[in-house]
Scaffold this motif. Structure first.
Motif, mmCIF file in Angstrom:
data_model
loop_
_atom_site.group_PDB
_atom_site.id
_atom_site.type_symbol
_atom_site.label_atom_id
_atom_site.label_comp_id
_atom_site.label_asym_id
_atom_site.label_seq_id
_atom_site.Cartn_x
_atom_site.Cartn_y
_atom_site.Cartn_z
ATOM 1 N N ASP A 1 0.809 -1.213 0.000
ATOM 2 C CA ASP A 1 0.000 0.000 0.000
ATOM 3 C C ASP A 1 0.851 1.275 0.000
ATOM 4 O O ASP A 1 0.316 2.372 0.052
ATOM 5 N N ALA A 2 2.167 1.119 -0.038
ATOM 6 C CA ALA A 2 3.057 2.269 0.095
ATOM 7 C C ALA A 2 3.288 2.970 -1.239
ATOM 8 O O ALA A 2 3.201 2.365 -2.307
ATOM 9 N N ILE A 3 3.579 4.263 -1.147
ATOM 10 C CA ILE A 3 4.024 5.018 -2.314
ATOM 11 C C ILE A 3 5.541 4.930 -2.272
ATOM 12 O O ILE A 3 6.175 5.374 -1.315
ATOM 13 N N LYS A 4 6.125 4.340 -3.306
ATOM 14 C CA LYS A 4 7.564 4.116 -3.318
ATOM 15 C C LYS A 4 8.236 5.107 -4.244
ATOM 16 O O LYS A 4 7.838 5.277 -5.388
ATOM 17 N N VAL A 5 9.253 5.771 -3.732
ATOM 18 C CA VAL A 5 10.043 6.707 -4.515
ATOM 19 C C VAL A 5 11.497 6.294 -4.350
ATOM 20 O O VAL A 5 11.970 6.109 -3.231
ATOM 21 N N VAL A 6 12.200 6.133 -5.447
ATOM 22 C CA VAL A 6 13.600 5.710 -5.382
ATOM 23 C C VAL A 6 14.470 6.842 -5.901
ATOM 24 O O VAL A 6 14.250 7.374 -6.982
ATOM 25 N N TYR A 7 15.453 7.194 -5.097
ATOM 26 C CA TYR A 7 16.453 8.176 -5.491
ATOM 27 C C TYR A 7 17.791 7.457 -5.585
ATOM 28 O O TYR A 7 18.143 6.668 -4.703
ATOM 29 N N GLY A 8 18.533 7.719 -6.650
ATOM 30 C CA GLY A 8 19.836 7.060 -6.807
ATOM 31 C C GLY A 8 19.656 5.567 -6.973
ATOM 32 O O GLY A 8 18.808 5.102 -7.722
ATOM 33 N N LYS A 9 20.457 4.811 -6.240
ATOM 34 C CA LYS A 9 20.421 3.356 -6.339
ATOM 35 C C LYS A 9 19.387 2.744 -5.408
ATOM 36 O O LYS A 9 19.178 1.544 -5.419
ATOM 37 N N GLY A 10 18.769 3.527 -4.556
ATOM 38 C CA GLY A 10 17.768 3.007 -3.631
ATOM 39 C C GLY A 10 18.367 2.163 -2.523
ATOM 40 O O GLY A 10 17.748 1.229 -2.042
#
Length: 159
Positions: free
Chosen positions: A114-123
């Motif tokens: 249910d999460a909103i996932k945002v990845v910056y860089g390599k995560g």
């Protein structure tokens, strides 16, 4: 054992291993009966079954956990102690460390579907932000940091 001394050493080592296993099994049985005894006594005294009972860092004291609260008991379960254990040699609060361990949130148990996932860089790092849908400050944080729509909304809001 001069004749066949290698065999004698091997037999002695095998005998010591068997004795150690027997002693461990006996200690485990004694510990299990002690845990059961303490659990029953604590439940009788408090009306709640302990979540866990285990030896504490102090000889003769047992750690009893009920609803993530830590108590200590003597081996006879006659005394229930409420308080903290401090290690004076290391100046550490052992009870606080144990409470932190009990309250630690496991990543695997969070509802990530249910999460909103945002990845910056390599995560490589993870950060979880809990928000309240009815809180205007939380809404601003979510809109500003997590989505392109939020960035557009912020620009429109500021113009």
């Amino acid at each position: 054992c001069l004749v066949g001394s290698e065999m004698c050493i091997r037999d002695s080592a095998c005998s010591l291993t068997c004795l150690a296993a027997l002693a461990s099994a006996t200690a485990s049985a004694a510990t299990d009966s002690q845990i059961e005894k303490i659990s029953k006594a604590v439940q009788a005294a408090t009306g709640k079954a302990p979540d866990s009972v285990m030896k504490s860092p102090v000889n003769g004291l047992w750690e009893v956990v009920i609803d993530k609260r830590i108590f200590y008991s003597d081996a006879d379960a006659r005394h229930l102690i409420i308080g903290r254990i401090f290690d004076s040699a290391t100046e550490r609060d052992l009870t606080a460390e144990r409470i932190e361990e009990l309250n630690r949130i496991k990543w695997d148990e969070l509802p990530m579907k249910d999460a909103i996932k945002v990845v910056y860089g390599k995560g490589e790092r993870k950060l979880i932000v809990f928000t309240d849908a009815n809180c205007p400050y939380c809404g601003t944080l979510v809109l500003r940091k997590s989505t392109e729509e939020g960035k557009k909304a912020e620009k429109e809001k500021n113009t």
